[in-house]
Motif scaffolding. Structure first.
Motif, mmCIF file in Angstrom:
data_model
loop_
_atom_site.group_PDB
_atom_site.id
_atom_site.type_symbol
_atom_site.label_atom_id
_atom_site.label_comp_id
_atom_site.label_asym_id
_atom_site.label_seq_id
_atom_site.Cartn_x
_atom_site.Cartn_y
_atom_site.Cartn_z
ATOM 1 N N MET A 1 31.669 45.921 33.952
ATOM 2 C CA MET A 1 32.152 44.596 34.328
ATOM 3 C C MET A 1 32.998 43.898 33.403
ATOM 4 O O MET A 1 33.345 44.285 32.335
ATOM 5 C CB MET A 1 30.869 43.769 34.391
ATOM 6 C CG MET A 1 29.870 43.919 35.623
ATOM 7 S SD MET A 1 28.763 42.714 35.931
ATOM 8 C CE MET A 1 27.827 42.790 34.852
ATOM 9 N N ALA A 2 33.994 43.221 33.881
ATOM 10 C CA ALA A 2 34.992 42.391 33.057
ATOM 11 C C ALA A 2 34.567 41.024 32.901
ATOM 12 O O ALA A 2 34.115 40.404 33.817
ATOM 13 C CB ALA A 2 36.221 42.592 33.400
ATOM 14 N N ARG A 3 35.066 40.338 31.907
ATOM 15 C CA ARG A 3 34.792 38.902 31.742
ATOM 16 C C ARG A 3 36.187 37.991 31.942
ATOM 17 O O ARG A 3 37.218 38.421 31.535
ATOM 18 C CB ARG A 3 34.556 38.729 30.007
ATOM 19 C CG ARG A 3 33.910 37.318 29.919
ATOM 20 C CD ARG A 3 33.155 37.376 28.165
ATOM 21 N NE ARG A 3 32.102 38.433 28.015
ATOM 22 C CZ ARG A 3 31.213 37.986 28.473
ATOM 23 N NH1 ARG A 3 30.404 36.922 29.030
ATOM 24 N NH2 ARG A 3 30.080 38.951 28.087
ATOM 25 N N CYS A 4 35.851 36.915 32.637
ATOM 26 C CA CYS A 4 37.019 35.980 32.925
ATOM 27 C C CYS A 4 37.567 35.329 31.657
ATOM 28 O O CYS A 4 36.810 34.811 30.956
ATOM 29 C CB CYS A 4 36.236 35.007 34.133
ATOM 30 S SG CYS A 4 37.914 33.858 34.332
ATOM 31 N N GLU A 5 38.722 35.428 31.368
ATOM 32 C CA GLU A 5 39.473 34.775 30.336
ATOM 33 C C GLU A 5 39.238 33.284 30.285
ATOM 34 O O GLU A 5 39.611 32.840 29.421
ATOM 35 C CB GLU A 5 41.009 35.194 30.004
ATOM 36 C CG GLU A 5 41.839 34.879 31.232
ATOM 37 C CD GLU A 5 43.113 35.505 30.991
ATOM 38 O OE1 GLU A 5 44.174 34.577 30.456
ATOM 39 O OE2 GLU A 5 43.306 36.752 30.971
ATOM 40 N N ALA A 19 51.547 39.642 34.854
ATOM 41 C CA ALA A 19 52.739 38.955 34.919
ATOM 42 C C ALA A 19 53.385 38.752 33.294
ATOM 43 O O ALA A 19 52.673 38.602 32.513
ATOM 44 C CB ALA A 19 52.245 37.415 35.051
ATOM 45 N N GLN A 20 54.601 38.972 33.302
ATOM 46 C CA GLN A 20 55.655 38.853 32.388
ATOM 47 C C GLN A 20 55.094 39.770 31.356
ATOM 48 O O GLN A 20 55.017 39.443 30.014
ATOM 49 C CB GLN A 20 55.610 37.392 31.916
ATOM 50 C CG GLN A 20 56.350 36.621 32.774
ATOM 51 C CD GLN A 20 56.494 35.224 32.500
ATOM 52 O OE1 GLN A 20 55.765 34.810 31.440
ATOM 53 N NE2 GLN A 20 57.419 34.539 33.174
ATOM 54 N N GLY A 21 54.653 41.097 31.536
ATOM 55 C CA GLY A 21 54.214 42.030 30.708
ATOM 56 C C GLY A 21 52.951 41.744 30.041
ATOM 57 O O GLY A 21 52.237 42.664 29.167
ATOM 58 N N ALA A 22 51.965 40.937 30.452
ATOM 59 C CA ALA A 22 50.774 40.673 30.118
ATOM 60 C C ALA A 22 49.747 40.912 31.426
ATOM 61 O O ALA A 22 50.110 40.828 32.584
ATOM 62 C CB ALA A 22 50.585 39.129 29.521
ATOM 63 N N VAL A 23 48.323 41.335 30.924
ATOM 64 C CA VAL A 23 47.579 41.509 32.011
ATOM 65 C C VAL A 23 46.347 40.295 31.961
ATOM 66 O O VAL A 23 46.000 40.111 30.560
ATOM 67 C CB VAL A 23 46.832 42.754 31.922
ATOM 68 C CG1 VAL A 23 45.583 42.894 32.970
ATOM 69 C CG2 VAL A 23 48.088 43.817 32.123
ATOM 70 N N HIS A 24 45.882 39.572 32.671
ATOM 71 C CA HIS A 24 45.021 38.509 32.705
ATOM 72 C C HIS A 24 43.966 38.942 33.738
ATOM 73 O O HIS A 24 44.102 39.347 34.599
ATOM 74 C CB HIS A 24 45.669 37.137 33.207
ATOM 75 C CG HIS A 24 46.760 36.764 32.436
ATOM 76 N ND1 HIS A 24 46.733 36.148 31.171
ATOM 77 C CD2 HIS A 24 48.077 37.040 32.335
ATOM 78 C CE1 HIS A 24 47.787 35.734 30.647
ATOM 79 N NE2 HIS A 24 48.736 36.500 31.554
ATOM 80 N N VAL A 25 42.614 38.632 33.287
ATOM 81 C CA VAL A 25 41.483 38.726 33.961
ATOM 82 C C VAL A 25 40.682 37.694 34.443
ATOM 83 O O VAL A 25 40.490 36.765 33.737
ATOM 84 C CB VAL A 25 40.625 39.840 33.225
ATOM 85 C CG1 VAL A 25 39.057 40.073 34.077
ATOM 86 C CG2 VAL A 25 41.066 41.249 32.707
ATOM 87 N N PHE A 26 40.580 37.630 35.787
ATOM 88 C CA PHE A 26 39.919 36.312 36.164
ATOM 89 C C PHE A 26 38.707 36.550 37.154
ATOM 90 O O PHE A 26 38.819 37.878 37.823
ATOM 91 C CB PHE A 26 40.765 35.375 37.200
ATOM 92 C CG PHE A 26 41.968 34.985 36.101
ATOM 93 C CD1 PHE A 26 42.127 33.985 35.053
ATOM 94 C CD2 PHE A 26 43.166 35.750 36.455
ATOM 95 C CE1 PHE A 26 43.044 33.841 34.299
ATOM 96 C CE2 PHE A 26 44.379 35.365 35.572
ATOM 97 C CZ PHE A 26 44.397 34.520 34.663
ATOM 98 N N ASP A 27 37.818 35.654 37.335
ATOM 99 C CA ASP A 27 36.733 36.150 38.390
ATOM 100 C C ASP A 27 36.928 35.260 39.646
ATOM 101 O O ASP A 27 36.145 35.605 40.696
ATOM 102 C CB ASP A 27 35.309 35.672 37.496
ATOM 103 C CG ASP A 27 35.197 34.304 37.671
ATOM 104 O OD1 ASP A 27 35.973 33.378 37.453
ATOM 105 O OD2 ASP A 27 34.020 33.811 37.518
ATOM 106 N N CYS A 28 37.763 34.275 39.681
ATOM 107 C CA CYS A 28 38.068 33.492 40.913
ATOM 108 C C CYS A 28 39.577 32.817 40.950
ATOM 109 O O CYS A 28 40.125 32.932 39.784
ATOM 110 C CB CYS A 28 37.199 32.450 41.050
ATOM 111 S SG CYS A 28 37.190 31.022 39.872
ATOM 112 N N PHE A 29 39.902 32.671 41.967
ATOM 113 C CA PHE A 29 41.540 32.082 41.953
ATOM 114 C C PHE A 29 41.314 30.641 41.289
ATOM 115 O O PHE A 29 42.518 30.489 40.708
ATOM 116 C CB PHE A 29 41.824 31.719 43.469
ATOM 117 C CG PHE A 29 42.218 33.045 44.281
ATOM 118 C CD1 PHE A 29 43.236 33.809 43.781
ATOM 119 C CD2 PHE A 29 41.526 33.412 45.346
ATOM 120 C CE1 PHE A 29 43.534 35.009 44.364
ATOM 121 C CE2 PHE A 29 41.491 34.594 46.092
ATOM 122 C CZ PHE A 29 42.690 35.677 45.658
ATOM 123 N N ALA A 30 40.491 29.934 41.387
ATOM 124 C CA ALA A 30 40.282 28.686 40.562
ATOM 125 C C ALA A 30 40.663 28.880 39.192
ATOM 126 O O ALA A 30 41.660 28.065 38.592
ATOM 127 C CB ALA A 30 39.223 27.883 40.767
#
Length: 77
Positions: A1-5, A19-30
């Motif tokens: 599992m991964a943790r929302c940033e 995006a722009q060379g970075a990877v972001h992790v989220f659990d929801c669109f909000a």
């Protein structure tokens, strides 16, 4: 599992935004919107739609761009 940033939720169905060379992790669109959406230079709302760009600044629409002194800006219809 991964943790929302944003919220820190440890969730089995997180998603990545590249995006722009970075990877972001989220659990929801909000959370993704909270972290990724630009802020209108005039009214300070988060821009979730297309918005407009003028002189390197982002606005939620042509009205705010014109209110901030940008000439010749129109919304696309």
């Amino acid at each position: 599992m991964a943790r929302c940033e944003v919220c820190g939720n440890d969730y089995g169905m997180t998603f990545e935004v590249h995006a722009q060379g970075a990877v972001h992790v989220f659990d929801c669109f909000a959370c993704a919107i909270h972290r990724m959406a630009p802020i209108c230079e005039h009214c300070r709302v988060q821009i979730i739609g297309q918005g407009v760009e003028a002189d390197g600044k982002w606005y939620c629409g042509a009205h705010c761009a014109r209110a901030d002194g940008k000439a010749g800006i129109v919304d696309r219809v």
